[in-house]
Scaffold this motif. Structure first.
Motif, PDB file in Angstrom:
ATOM      1  N   SER A   3       0.860   9.227  -6.074  1.00  0.00           N
ATOM      2  CA  SER A   3       1.261  10.624  -5.869  1.00  0.00           C
ATOM      3  C   SER A   3       2.170  11.131  -6.987  1.00  0.00           C
ATOM      4  O   SER A   3       2.200  12.327  -7.276  1.00  0.00           O
ATOM      5  CB  SER A   3       1.976  10.774  -4.519  1.00  0.00           C
ATOM      6  OG  SER A   3       3.251  10.132  -4.538  1.00  0.00           O
TER       7      SER A   3
ATOM      8  N   LEU B  55       0.824  -1.206   0.000  1.00  0.00           N
ATOM      9  CA  LEU B  55       0.000   0.000   0.000  1.00  0.00           C
ATOM     10  C   LEU B  55       0.862   1.261   0.000  1.00  0.00           C
ATOM     11  O   LEU B  55       0.527   2.259  -0.652  1.00  0.00           O
ATOM     12  CB  LEU B  55      -0.934  -0.008   1.206  1.00  0.00           C
ATOM     13  CG  LEU B  55      -2.096  -1.006   1.139  1.00  0.00           C
ATOM     14  CD1 LEU B  55      -2.807  -1.093   2.485  1.00  0.00           C
ATOM     15  CD2 LEU B  55      -3.080  -0.605   0.045  1.00  0.00           C
TER      16      LEU B  55
ATOM     17  N   GLN C 154      -8.231   4.830   0.956  1.00  0.00           N
ATOM     18  CA  GLN C 154      -7.759   6.045   1.615  1.00  0.00           C
ATOM     19  C   GLN C 154      -6.223   6.121   1.585  1.00  0.00           C
ATOM     20  O   GLN C 154      -5.649   7.180   1.324  1.00  0.00           O
ATOM     21  CB  GLN C 154      -8.256   6.073   3.067  1.00  0.00           C
ATOM     22  CG  GLN C 154      -9.753   6.260   3.216  1.00  0.00           C
ATOM     23  CD  GLN C 154     -10.201   7.690   2.978  1.00  0.00           C
ATOM     24  OE1 GLN C 154      -9.567   8.634   3.435  1.00  0.00           O
ATOM     25  NE2 GLN C 154     -11.291   7.849   2.252  1.00  0.00           N
ATOM     26  N   ILE C 155      -5.582   5.005   1.830  1.00  0.00           N
ATOM     27  CA  ILE C 155      -4.107   4.996   1.831  1.00  0.00           C
ATOM     28  C   ILE C 155      -3.564   5.207   0.426  1.00  0.00           C
ATOM     29  O   ILE C 155      -2.653   6.017   0.210  1.00  0.00           O
ATOM     30  CB  ILE C 155      -3.576   3.676   2.429  1.00  0.00           C
ATOM     31  CG1 ILE C 155      -3.896   3.604   3.933  1.00  0.00           C
ATOM     32  CG2 ILE C 155      -2.071   3.548   2.211  1.00  0.00           C
ATOM     33  CD1 ILE C 155      -3.534   2.272   4.577  1.00  0.00           C
ATOM     34  N   ILE C 156      -4.102   4.492  -0.562  1.00  0.00           N
ATOM     35  CA  ILE C 156      -3.594   4.602  -1.935  1.00  0.00           C
ATOM     36  C   ILE C 156      -3.704   6.038  -2.439  1.00  0.00           C
ATOM     37  O   ILE C 156      -2.782   6.560  -3.093  1.00  0.00           O
ATOM     38  CB  ILE C 156      -4.345   3.632  -2.868  1.00  0.00           C
ATOM     39  CG1 ILE C 156      -3.997   2.184  -2.516  1.00  0.00           C
ATOM     40  CG2 ILE C 156      -3.990   3.910  -4.331  1.00  0.00           C
ATOM     41  CD1 ILE C 156      -4.848   1.146  -3.227  1.00  0.00           C
ATOM     42  N   TYR C 157      -4.811   6.678  -2.147  1.00  0.00           N
ATOM     43  CA  TYR C 157      -5.011   8.053  -2.618  1.00  0.00           C
ATOM     44  C   TYR C 157      -4.363   9.103  -1.719  1.00  0.00           C
ATOM     45  O   TYR C 157      -4.490  10.304  -1.970  1.00  0.00           O
ATOM     46  CB  TYR C 157      -6.505   8.345  -2.765  1.00  0.00           C
ATOM     47  CG  TYR C 157      -7.077   7.833  -4.070  1.00  0.00           C
ATOM     48  CD1 TYR C 157      -6.865   8.512  -5.266  1.00  0.00           C
ATOM     49  CD2 TYR C 157      -7.818   6.663  -4.111  1.00  0.00           C
ATOM     50  CE1 TYR C 157      -7.385   8.043  -6.462  1.00  0.00           C
ATOM     51  CE2 TYR C 157      -8.343   6.176  -5.298  1.00  0.00           C
ATOM     52  CZ  TYR C 157      -8.119   6.875  -6.474  1.00  0.00           C
ATOM     53  OH  TYR C 157      -8.631   6.409  -7.653  1.00  0.00           O
ATOM     54  N   GLY C 158      -3.662   8.674  -0.680  1.00  0.00           N
ATOM     55  CA  GLY C 158      -2.952   9.613   0.172  1.00  0.00           C
ATOM     56  C   GLY C 158      -3.843  10.396   1.115  1.00  0.00           C
ATOM     57  O   GLY C 158      -3.409  11.392   1.702  1.00  0.00           O
ATOM     58  N   LYS C 159      -5.078   9.933   1.292  1.00  0.00           N
ATOM     59  CA  LYS C 159      -5.993  10.616   2.199  1.00  0.00           C
ATOM     60  C   LYS C 159      -5.828  10.127   3.636  1.00  0.00           C
ATOM     61  O   LYS C 159      -6.418  10.704   4.562  1.00  0.00           O
ATOM     62  CB  LYS C 159      -7.433  10.410   1.738  1.00  0.00           C
ATOM     63  CG  LYS C 159      -7.713  11.049   0.378  1.00  0.00           C
ATOM     64  CD  LYS C 159      -9.157  10.819  -0.050  1.00  0.00           C
ATOM     65  CE  LYS C 159      -9.427  11.473  -1.406  1.00  0.00           C
ATOM     66  NZ  LYS C 159     -10.816  11.235  -1.864  1.00  0.00           N
TER      67      LYS C 159
ATOM     68  N   VAL D 280       0.062   5.804   5.761  1.00  0.00           N
ATOM     69  CA  VAL D 280       0.273   4.362   5.658  1.00  0.00           C
ATOM     70  C   VAL D 280       0.110   3.683   7.014  1.00  0.00           C
ATOM     71  O   VAL D 280      -0.404   2.548   7.110  1.00  0.00           O
ATOM     72  CB  VAL D 280       1.670   4.069   5.071  1.00  0.00           C
ATOM     73  CG1 VAL D 280       1.961   2.573   5.095  1.00  0.00           C
ATOM     74  CG2 VAL D 280       1.784   4.617   3.653  1.00  0.00           C
TER      75      VAL D 280
ATOM     76  N   GLN E  61       0.656   4.081  -2.842  1.00  0.00           N
ATOM     77  CA  GLN E  61       0.471   5.486  -2.490  1.00  0.00           C
ATOM     78  C   GLN E  61       1.526   6.358  -3.151  1.00  0.00           C
ATOM     79  O   GLN E  61       1.224   7.424  -3.709  1.00  0.00           O
ATOM     80  CB  GLN E  61       0.528   5.661  -0.972  1.00  0.00           C
ATOM     81  CG  GLN E  61       0.241   7.078  -0.506  1.00  0.00           C
ATOM     82  CD  GLN E  61       0.460   7.249   0.989  1.00  0.00           C
ATOM     83  OE1 GLN E  61       1.599   7.433   1.440  1.00  0.00           O
ATOM     84  NE2 GLN E  61      -0.618   7.189   1.769  1.00  0.00           N
ATOM     85  N   SER E  62       2.772   5.880  -3.133  1.00  0.00           N
ATOM     86  CA  SER E  62       3.857   6.626  -3.768  1.00  0.00           C
ATOM     87  C   SER E  62       3.629   6.755  -5.266  1.00  0.00           C
ATOM     88  O   SER E  62       3.783   7.840  -5.844  1.00  0.00           O
ATOM     89  CB  SER E  62       5.194   5.919  -3.485  1.00  0.00           C
ATOM     90  OG  SER E  62       6.241   6.510  -4.222  1.00  0.00           O
TER      91      SER E  62
END
Length: 574
Positions: free
Chosen positions: A306, A298, A532-537, A540, A302-303
């Motif tokens: 972004s 994850l 939420q984690i993948i989209y940076g909201k 991690v 996320q990285s």
């Protein structure tokens, strides 16, 4: 592990979703099975009959006078009949009658679309109507469990041990876990319908023309892959002067670990597979979505999100929609099965006639791990009515198809196909099997098990052999060579080379007691957290709180129940 009216947890259905006639319409098998049984012979009508000559005895049966075997199976819109033929009267039913004295008869006919078959069968169960001798089914596993729980079907495992031929048994033994979904208190109630192994296992497809234009090397690790994605995102690989491309086409509307355009292999690079139960080193099962490897995957996703390497619409894309970004020339990489050149990858050339794509192995993670989801060796089940008078008749029929049709020999009955004038014709002295010549008739689709008979390992082994440039010598090999384009062969070879990286779904039983009450809540919690984690909201580290809550909200209890199920079936399969 008895529970009333249990419902089977759906497993990944990749090969059931996509059927590629060019690859999977195999011909017959090897040994000649005589049909000269004594006309006065009366085969046994119970599983406990005194007939102990197993597969050979079932193989030699020919009934005189003929018997009728009633059956039910859904009929799909892809099944095509010649004028004057139908489900009960066609070239295959005539063959079964001539060969074995078996008249195949549908108890009733319903299409596979719009749940028509399922609805009618459930109504038959509810009203206690007479069941047919045989039910062959692929689809809703909940319905399979309802049939098993009805108590109206025999322990088919005993019949299989008694009557199945060695060819069929060897094919089944390639992966004995195919019995697990159909087991009840150690008994094998349903006979798995075998399918080709690895048919949905993924490889990485990359725009080769973009690679060459930007001077990129094959990515062997996630770090290498990141460099390729960065170039595809920021170096204008399509040369239109716009920043309108990105690296990897994925969609997780239906979930992370799916049959195409998925991200499961990213988790595999960290030693786990999400949304399924994986086997640990100590022989127990753990849920892949709550492991430390999932947290690391994850963080990687996320990285990448972004940095613009992934589509911002990934959470809204299903598998097909995500792949469309690749064929539209927006994305340079998509992950999916070896057969994707048949569909949908060739569409990329509609948008750019000079576009090229190539299959590459899945990349390794920081610790050198490669992991991918697997494809089950089975795709359906056969249930045998406990009141069937001649259960050995089904085995006589199916043994012959395994021995003569699954991998036919030169000069054999099915060397060219199942029926002349249907799946093969002779034109100017040459055998033709293409749809343009045959009219697209596929008599293997008339069979009780939908595809005749399949030896799981055979298809991919042959494709890999052909990819190495070896000569096609058997009828099966020659047919695949004629029907399979080179990119598909090369991808199949990669699938074979990385077969040790498979992380199969190990829980294929009915939902446990706690699953029935908690799965919806746990599933929503999981999807929300991952998104939420993948989209940076969310950071991690929020993954740790999710794991704690998952375990305390029923996850720990489910883990216990899953392992109890696994021990019960793994200790009970022969």
């Amino acid at each position: 592990m008895k529970e009333q009216k249990r419902k089977l947890l759906p497993t990944m259905v990749l090969a059931g979703v996509i059927s590629l006639t060019a690859i999977t319409s195999a011909c017959g098998n090897n040994n000649n099975a005589p049909d000269n049984a004594n006309a006065s012979k009366e085969p046994s009508n119970t599983a406990s009959a005194e007939n102990t000559n197993a597969g050979s005895e079932a193989k030699d049966v020919k009934y005189d006078p003929p018997i009728t075997v009633t059956y039910l199976r859904p009929w799909g819109p892809d099944v095509k009949f010649k004028s004057g033929e139908d489900q009960d009267n066609n070239v295959h039913t005539k063959w079964a009658l001539d060969k074995f004295g078996i008249q195949l008869k549908n108890q009733w006919i319903a299409p596979s679309t719009n749940n028509a078959f399922e609805t009618k069968l459930r109504l038959s169960l509810a009203t206690n109507e007479k069941m047919p001798d045989i039910i062959s089914y692929r689809g809703d596993f909940t319905l399979v469990r309802e049939l098993i729980d009805s108590g109206r079907f025999v322990d088919a495992g005993e019949l299989f041990d008694k009557y199945a031929s060695q060819v069929w048994k060897d094919a089944m033994n390639e992966d004995p876990t195919v019995w697990y979904p159909y087991m009840e208190d150690g008994k094998r109630i349903g006979i798995p319908i075998l399918d080709y192994a690895y048919n949905g296992d993924p490889v990485m497809w990359i725009r080769e023309d973009w690679m060459q234009k930007l001077g990129l090397s094959a990515p062997k690790t996630l770090d290498d892959l990141e460099k390729v994605m960065d170039a595809f995102t920021n170096q204008d690989p399509d040369g239109n002067g716009k920043k309108d491309t990105y690296g990897l086409a994925i969609g997780f509307k239906n979930w992370i670990n799916t049959w195409m355009s998925d991200a499961g292999w990213i988790f595999g690079a960290y030693g786990t597979m999400p949304n399924q139960w994986n086997k640990t080193a100590d022989g127990k099962l753990e849920y892949g979505s709550v492991t430390e490897g999932s947290k690391k995957a994850l963080a990687t996703l996320q990285s990448w999100m972004s940095k613009g390497y992934l589509p911002t619409e990934a959470g809204l894309y299903d598998e097909t929609k995500a792949a469309e970004d690749f064929t539209a020339g927006k994305a340079g990489i998509v992950v999916g099965p070896h057969w994707m050149p048949a569909w949908p990858l060739e569409d990329v050339k509609k948008n750019n006639k000079d576009a090229q794509y190539k299959a590459y192995p899945l990349p390794a993670g920081p610790d050198g791990k490669v992991g991918r989801h697997g494809t089950s060796n089975s795709n359906g089940v056969v249930l045998i009515n406990a009141e069937m008078k001649h259960p050995e008749a089904f085995f006589a029929y199916q043994n012959y198809l395994f021995e003569q049709y699954a991998n036919p020999q030169v000069g054999g009955e099915f060397e060219n196909g199942l029926a002349e004038g249907y799946d093969w014709v002779t034109v100017d002295g040459q055998v033709k099997t293409d749809a343009a010549s045959t009219g697209g008739y596929a008599p293997e689709k008339y069979t009780l098990t939908f595809d005749g008979a399949r030896i799981p390992s055979l298809n991919m082994q042959v494709l890999s052999k052909l990819a190495n440039g070896e000569e096609a010598t058997t009828p099966f090999e020659k047919k695949l060579k004629m029907s399979t384009p080179q990119p598909m062969l090369e991808a199949a070879k990669i699938v074979q080379e990385q077969k040790d990286s498979v992380l199969p779904q190990m829980f294929t039983g009915a939902p446990t007691k706690t699953m029935q009450t908690s799965n919806d809540i746990l599933g929503k919690m999981e999807k929300d957290t991952f998104s939420q984690i993948i989209y940076g909201k969310a950071p991690v580290d929020s993954f740790d709180k999710f794991v704690e809550k998952w375990k305390s909200s029923g996850g720990d209890k489910i883990t216990q129940e899953v392992n109890e199920w696994y021990q019960s079936v793994s200790g009970g399969t022969k």
